[in-house]
Design an enzyme around this catalytic site. Sequence first.
Site, PDB file in Angstrom:
ATOM      1  N   ASP A   1       0.882  -1.315   0.162  1.00  0.00           N
ATOM      2  CA  ASP A   1      -0.151  -0.034   0.061  1.00  0.00           C
ATOM      3  C   ASP A   1       0.870   1.153   0.011  1.00  0.00           C
ATOM      4  O   ASP A   1       0.493   2.124  -0.773  1.00  0.00           O
ATOM      5  CB  ASP A   1      -0.874   0.069   1.189  1.00  0.00           C
ATOM      6  CG  ASP A   1      -1.543   1.200   1.427  1.00  0.00           C
ATOM      7  OD1 ASP A   1      -2.394   1.543   0.300  1.00  0.00           O
ATOM      8  OD2 ASP A   1      -1.853   1.740   2.443  1.00  0.00           O
TER       9      ASP A   1
ATOM     10  N   GLU B   1      -2.065  -5.119  -3.749  1.00  0.00           N
ATOM     11  CA  GLU B   1      -0.828  -4.488  -2.902  1.00  0.00           C
ATOM     12  C   GLU B   1       0.047  -5.504  -2.317  1.00  0.00           C
ATOM     13  O   GLU B   1       1.119  -4.859  -2.098  1.00  0.00           O
ATOM     14  CB  GLU B   1      -1.720  -3.608  -1.786  1.00  0.00           C
ATOM     15  CG  GLU B   1      -2.570  -2.753  -2.116  1.00  0.00           C
ATOM     16  CD  GLU B   1      -3.535  -1.902  -1.262  1.00  0.00           C
ATOM     17  OE1 GLU B   1      -3.689  -0.705  -1.401  1.00  0.00           O
ATOM     18  OE2 GLU B   1      -3.749  -2.573  -0.013  1.00  0.00           O
TER      19      GLU B   1
END
Length: 248
Positions: free
Chosen positions: A49, A121
Site C-alpha cells: 500500500d 497491494e
Amino acid sequence: MQPREELVSRLGLSGDLPHLEEALTHPSFSNEQRKGECADNQRLEFLGDAVLGLCVTETLMARFPGADEGELSRMRATLVNADALSAWARSVGLGPALRLGRGAQAAGERDRTNVLADAVEALMGAVYLDRGLEAARGLVASVVGEPLAALAPGPSLARDPKSELQERVQATGGPSPRYRVVRVEGPPHRRAFAVVVEVGDRIAGEGTGRSKKLAEQEAARAAILAMLTPPPPDDPALSSAPTEDAPE
C-alpha cells in the site's frame, strides 16, 4: 500452464520471487494450516500500500506539474482504490492464482473486490522486496496505466465532488444529499467502506474507499456522473408502433 505461472508470465516477472507465494496467500488459507506454518499476505499488503502510494504520487507529480495538492490527492484516489485495483487484478488473472481456504473458496471470495485489491497491494510489496523500487515502479505503471491515460485535471477533479453535487442538487430545488454507510469490510487496519448518497427518496450514487470520507467522495462523483449521462433513447420500435384509434 498453472494460473500462477500464467500470472507471472503476463506480468513479465520470471525469475526468483521468494515472496510471491506469500503475496498470493489469503488469510483464510493460512488459518487452515498449522499455526506459523504458512504466512498470509497481510504484512505484504501493508507494505505494498505504501509502495503503491509513493509510486503513483511520483507519477502524478511528474505528469501534472501544475496540479496542486488537492488535485493530486483526488487524482490519486481515482487511481488507487479497491475498484480500480480489482479491475486490474481481473484483467491479469490474479484471482485464479490466489491460495484460499476451503470456506472462502466456497463463498466466492476469489473474485471479491477487496480480496483482489488487497492481493494487488501484497504483490506490490513482494515485487518491491524481491526486485527493488524500479521493478515496483514498472508494476505500478501496469496497474494504473489505462486509467492514468484518461486522467486529466478538470472540473470533476479540481474540486470536492461532494460540494459540486450539493450545488447541482440545490440548483434543482432538491433536498441536500445524505450519505449513508451500507457496508464495512476488511480487518481493523485495512477497513473498506461502502457508502451510498441519497437525494430525496432515491439512491443517486455509491462509492467505496479506505475511509468514510473517501467513500463519500466516490459516491458523490458517481452521482454527478449519473446526472451528466443522458438517458438512453426510447425504443424506436415502440415509438413507431401503430396505435389504435381511440373510441369516439
